[in-house]
Design an enzyme around this catalytic site. Structure first.
Site, PDB file in Angstrom:
ATOM      1  N   HIS A 202       0.824  -1.218   0.000  1.00 31.04           N
ATOM      2  CA  HIS A 202       0.000   0.000   0.000  1.00 31.04           C
ATOM      3  C   HIS A 202       0.856   1.266   0.000  1.00 31.04           C
ATOM      4  O   HIS A 202       0.353   2.355  -0.275  1.00 31.04           O
ATOM      5  CB  HIS A 202      -1.005  -0.003   1.163  1.00 31.04           C
ATOM      6  CG  HIS A 202      -0.424   0.226   2.515  1.00 31.04           C
ATOM      7  ND1 HIS A 202      -0.182  -0.798   3.408  1.00 31.04           N
ATOM      8  CD2 HIS A 202      -0.059   1.353   3.158  1.00 31.04           C
ATOM      9  CE1 HIS A 202       0.302  -0.314   4.531  1.00 31.04           C
ATOM     10  NE2 HIS A 202       0.400   0.996   4.391  1.00 31.04           N
TER      11      HIS A 202
ATOM     12  N   ASP B 278       0.402  -7.753   1.379  1.00 33.22           N
ATOM     13  CA  ASP B 278       0.683  -6.317   1.440  1.00 33.22           C
ATOM     14  C   ASP B 278       2.192  -6.040   1.435  1.00 33.22           C
ATOM     15  O   ASP B 278       2.697  -5.265   2.253  1.00 33.22           O
ATOM     16  CB  ASP B 278       0.036  -5.676   2.670  1.00 33.22           C
ATOM     17  CG  ASP B 278       0.007  -4.153   2.581  1.00 33.22           C
ATOM     18  OD1 ASP B 278       0.401  -3.608   1.528  1.00 33.22           O
ATOM     19  OD2 ASP B 278      -0.389  -3.503   3.576  1.00 33.22           O
TER      20      ASP B 278
ATOM     21  N   SER C  44       4.465   2.875   7.866  1.00 35.38           N
ATOM     22  CA  SER C  44       4.221   1.690   7.052  1.00 35.38           C
ATOM     23  C   SER C  44       5.442   1.349   6.201  1.00 35.38           C
ATOM     24  O   SER C  44       6.014   2.213   5.535  1.00 35.38           O
ATOM     25  CB  SER C  44       3.020   1.908   6.130  1.00 35.38           C
ATOM     26  OG  SER C  44       1.828   1.946   6.863  1.00 35.38           O
TER      27      SER C  44
END
Length: 354
Positions: free
Chosen positions: A95, A125, A201
């Site tokens: 992402h 992911d 992230s």
């Protein structure tokens, strides 16, 4: 620091007034009473030394690992990444890559390089980006299966664009299954109390030995706080998954063995008259074994191995905890209302499918 100093100064007059009040009760001219400060005990001294040693571990840990953590910028957003090898491969969250092919990668020393997408695997992911650079400091990855609740960890990344920031916490739980807002379900993730903020992230969650144990990926949201971030509840993809998936992308250019189960159908949500989820409608079959087992388009899957699947997310979550090659039993409602049971051997989730 200014706030702390102000608090200390504000405390002084109160302390002084207390001492002055005590002193006024003594006879005129007598010496003021002086409270004796106890000598630190051996145990207190040992505790202080232990804390100083832990602080030194934190400092050394940050110095060792932060050169392996990069900032990844796109035209839309920014995130973090970990230098996977000295050849210039960087692992991050899918992402963070967000479907793009080119990026700007900033090292901890401030140098920037153009980055290109090698490949991604939406199911976990994860994505790998490559830069052409020399003298890179590759991270060391731990065996995440050895993590225990209570282990101390540090998260290093670029929250809100503050490059090379560190937060700390503990491993709060292991083996969690969580769902991302985009519908991707991540099994066996690490829960941590280390604050995870936007921009973290793709960064590094590391142990006190300086080894990466996971990639911080998302934080829990609290509906009672208007769906804002719940403090102290973050999740990281375990390093064993990271090294497996990223290693395949680096070696083969794609994921050839996802170790993730899937049925082999495209589905849509079914609701009842009250608008509540009521099963998962099969709209397309993508694996011949599924048709051979008897599942058909327009069938509604209501459970798998006895676990109710009223929603698409429920079905996805259930599959996340199953394995390719495993035989499962589906409870199915046919278009004419007939309820039946179908046994299917699960396939392996291919690259490009989440």
């Amino acid at each position: 620091m200014g706030i702390l100093r102000r608090s200390l100064l504000l405390g002084v007059p109160a302390l002084m007034l207390l001492l002055a009040g005590c002193a006024s009760a003594a006879p005129r001219g007598s010496a003021p009473k002086v409270a004796q400060i106890p000598t630190p005990s051996a145990s207190q001294t040992g505790l202080s030394q232990s804390l100083l040693a832990l602080q030194a571990d934190y400092v050394n840990l940050y110095k060792e690992v932060s050169p392996s953590v990069v900032q990844i910028s796109t035209s839309q957003d920014l995130g973090s990444g970990i230098i996977f090898n000295v050849q210039g491969d960087i692992v991050t969250n899918n992402h963070v890559a967000n479907g793009l092919k080119s990026f700007t990668v900033t090292l901890s020393n401030g140098k920037t390089y153009p980055g290109t997408l090698v490949n991604n695997f939406p199911g976990d992911d994860l994505a790998v980006i490559h830069i052409n650079a020399s003298g890179l400091h590759a991270a060391t990855f731990a065996n995440s299966s050895q993590l225990q609740v209570g282990d101390i960890v540090m998260a290093i990344g670029n929250p809100l664009g503050f490059q090379s920031s560190a937060t700390d916490g503990i491993v709060s739980a292991v083996g969690r299954t969580v769902s991302e807002p985009n519908g991707v379900t991540l099994p066996n993730v690490i829960q941590t109390s280390a604050p995870i903020n936007p921009g973290n992230s793709g960064g590094a969650l590391v142990d006190l030995e300086g080894q990466v144990v996971g990639i911080p990926t998302l934080a829990a949201l609290d509906p009672q706080l208007g769906s804002s971030q719940a403090p102290g509840i973050g999740f990281a993809i375990p390093s064993n998954v990271v090294t497996d998936i990223a290693g395949q992308i680096v070696k083969y250019g794609k994921v050839v063995n996802s170790n993730r189960a899937f049925i082999g159908v495209d589905v849509e949500q079914v609701t009842n008259n009250q608008g509540q989820p009521n099963g998962v409608l099969v709209v397309k079959i993508t694996r011949s074994q599924v048709s051979q087992a008897g599942l058909k388009v327009q069938d509604v899957i209501t459970s798998i191995n006895g676990q109710a699947t009223p929603s698409v997310q429920d079905l996805t979550d259930a599959l996340a905890n199953l394995s390719p090659g495993q035989k499962v039993k589906l409870a199915v409602t046919e278009p004419n209302g007939t309820k039946t049971s179908i046994s299917i051997v699960l396939g392996q989730l291919p690259a490009g499918v989440s």
